[in-house]
Every structure is written in C-alpha cells, then in structure tokens.
Enzyme design. Structure first.
Site, PDB file in Angstrom:
ATOM      1  CD  GLU A  59     -67.551  76.533  78.896  1.00  0.00           C
ATOM      2  OE1 GLU A  59     -66.694  76.087  79.666  1.00  0.00           O
ATOM      3  OE2 GLU A  59     -68.416  77.363  79.236  1.00  0.00           O
ATOM      4  NE  ARG A  87     -66.775  74.486  85.337  1.00  0.00           N
ATOM      5  CZ  ARG A  87     -65.694  74.267  84.588  1.00  0.00           C
ATOM      6  NH1 ARG A  87     -64.950  73.185  84.769  1.00  0.00           N
ATOM      7  NH2 ARG A  87     -65.344  75.113  83.638  1.00  0.00           N
ATOM      8  CD  GLU A 122     -63.248  73.482  90.391  1.00  0.00           C
ATOM      9  OE1 GLU A 122     -63.369  74.654  89.983  1.00  0.00           O
ATOM     10  OE2 GLU A 122     -62.336  73.127  91.166  1.00  0.00           O
ATOM     11  CG  HIS A 168     -64.788  77.378  88.088  1.00  0.00           C
ATOM     12  ND1 HIS A 168     -64.063  76.338  87.556  1.00  0.00           N
ATOM     13  CD2 HIS A 168     -65.231  78.120  87.048  1.00  0.00           C
ATOM     14  CE1 HIS A 168     -64.073  76.435  86.235  1.00  0.00           C
ATOM     15  NE2 HIS A 168     -64.768  77.503  85.903  1.00  0.00           N
ATOM     16  CE  LYS A 193     -63.815  79.756  83.207  1.00  0.00           C
ATOM     17  NZ  LYS A 193     -64.914  78.794  83.006  1.00  0.00           N
ATOM     18  NE  ARG A 210     -69.322  87.593  84.155  1.00  0.00           N
ATOM     19  CZ  ARG A 210     -69.006  86.307  84.063  1.00  0.00           C
ATOM     20  NH1 ARG A 210     -68.429  85.868  82.965  1.00  0.00           N
ATOM     21  NH2 ARG A 210     -69.266  85.461  85.043  1.00  0.00           N
ATOM     22  CD  GLN A 227     -71.799  82.978  81.504  1.00  0.00           C
ATOM     23  OE1 GLN A 227     -72.785  82.652  80.852  1.00  0.00           O
ATOM     24  NE2 GLN A 227     -70.810  82.139  81.753  1.00  0.00           N
TER      25      GLN A 227
END
Length: 242
Positions: free
Chosen positions: A40, A71, A75, A132, A159, A202, A225
């Site tokens: 991404e 982004r 958000e 988000h 998403k 995740r 993450q």
C-alpha cells in the site's frame, strides 16, 4: 491484478515514507520480502507535489499489486486537504496509471466517492472504499451497515478499521465481518481492529471473511500492525480449519 480471497488472506505491507529516498528503500524491501503479497503506497506523509513522482517510483520498483492511498486528516491520516483537492489528486493518480486499487474514503463527499469510483473502474483499478474509527468501535449494527453501504455504493472492496477499548470490541468487529460475509460471500472485505486489544483480528480475520491484513516491514501506517513475517507464520487460512 488484485486477487483476494478470505480463505487465503493476503498480507499488505505499507509504504509509509516522508521522503522519496525513504520511499525507494521501503519499496525495494517490499519487493524483496516474500511475506509481502501486496503493497500500500501511503501518499499522505509525502509532500503533495511529490505524489505523482512517488507513484511512478513505487510502480517502477514494486511488481506486486499496489494499493494507492491518500489518507486524509479526517480519517486519521496526514493529508489536510478538502474533498475537491482529494478528488483531483485521485483522478491524477489514476490517469498516470499503475494503480491496482485506489483507496476511496467512504465518508467523504458522495459526489467525490462516485467520481473516483467510476474513474477507478475506467482505469482498470479496484475501487477500495474505506472507513476508519481511531476513537472507538461503533456498535455491531453500525459496522454491518457501513460495510453493506460501501458494497451497495459500488465498492469492489470494503475496508473497515476500528479502535477497540476492550477485547469485546475486537470480537464485535469479527462478528460484523462474519455477518456481512455470510450475506454476501462473493464480496471482498478487509477489516481489522487496531491496537493491542485488536491485534488478534489481524491474524484470524480470514475465517470471518476478511480477505487481507496489514503487516509491517519497517514503518507502520496504523496502530497494532504486526511484523509481516509474524503474520506469514501465524495467519489463519481455510486450510488451518480442517
């Protein structure tokens, strides 16, 4: 081409750089890493004047599918731009080419969403609608409605990312994902609960209907993450379920 399936969730690694030199290093790492299925390109940390150059650089280095994202601050991102600027930037990126999926913020102006959706489809890119919540987790019904709303509006991929205040919040995200996936099994979803309490989502999102997850090689683009190499070893697939 962008091929996603929740039975074998894909790992997306973020390219989250503040300079083009830093981006080149991250792009080379993403291309070389076997655990990175997709990348991404987060453009918002870069100067707006570098966005087209950044796409060209990333596309030259990364031969894997590329999601391109601006982004906005609304958000949780770094781009403090209005909807018109957001639309024009997205259209310019699509016109340049090399975009496999364009992230389109679902809660921006509806006309902007439609314009970017249609332009993405004309360019042969997937329209990835996103929502988000960095301040909390909506109730399950609201999350289900958000995912349905994105799909009803023409998203190729929907998403949803939320911030839990408890493990129960993370479980609610999985329940919402499963409900929408059960009702629309052919539709593509990417969902995650962020932070420490949401970290498990995740790894186990696939069995609930999430077709991809985000893991890091270096810089993270959202809280919680995990390293992509950890995901590769522990990510649940349909084969793990017997």
């Amino acid at each position: 081409m962008l091929h996603l399936n929740p039975e074998t969730p894909r790992i997306i690694v973020p390219l989250f750089a503040h300079t083009l030199d830093e981006l080149e290093v991250q792009a080379k790492a993403a291309q070389a890493a076997p655990e990175a299925d997709l990348a991404e390109l987060r453009l918002d940390p870069l100067r707006q004047g570098d966005w087209l150059s950044a796409l060209a650089l990333a596309r030259k280095v990364v031969q894997k599918p590329l999601i391109v994202t601006i982004r906005t601050a609304r958000e949780g991102g770094e781009a403090a731009i209005d909807p018109d600027t957001y639309r024009e930037a997205g259209l310019a990126l699509l016109q340049q080419g090399g975009v496999d999926a364009l992230d389109i913020e679902w809660r921006t102006d509806a006309a902007v969403v439609r314009a970017l959706r249609d332009a993405a489809k004309r360019a042969g890119a997937a329209a990835l609608f996103s929502e988000h919540h960095f301040d909390g987790t909506p109730d399950r019904h609201a999350m289900v409605e958000a995912l349905h709303g994105m799909l009803d509006a023409g998203a190729d991929i929907a998403k949803l990312a939320v911030m839990p205040h408890s493990r129960a919040d993370a479980a609610a995200l999985l329940l919402a994902t499963a409900e929408v996936h059960d009702q629309r099994p052919e539709s593509l979803l990417i969902t995650m609960s962020m932070g420490r309490d949401g970290a498990a989502t995740r790894y186990c999102g696939g069995p609930f209907g999430s077709a991809a997850t985000f893991g890091t090689l270096s810089a993270a683009s959202a809280p919680g993450q995990p390293p992509a190499v950890n995901l590769r070893g522990k990510l649940l697939t349909a084969g793990d379920l017997g």
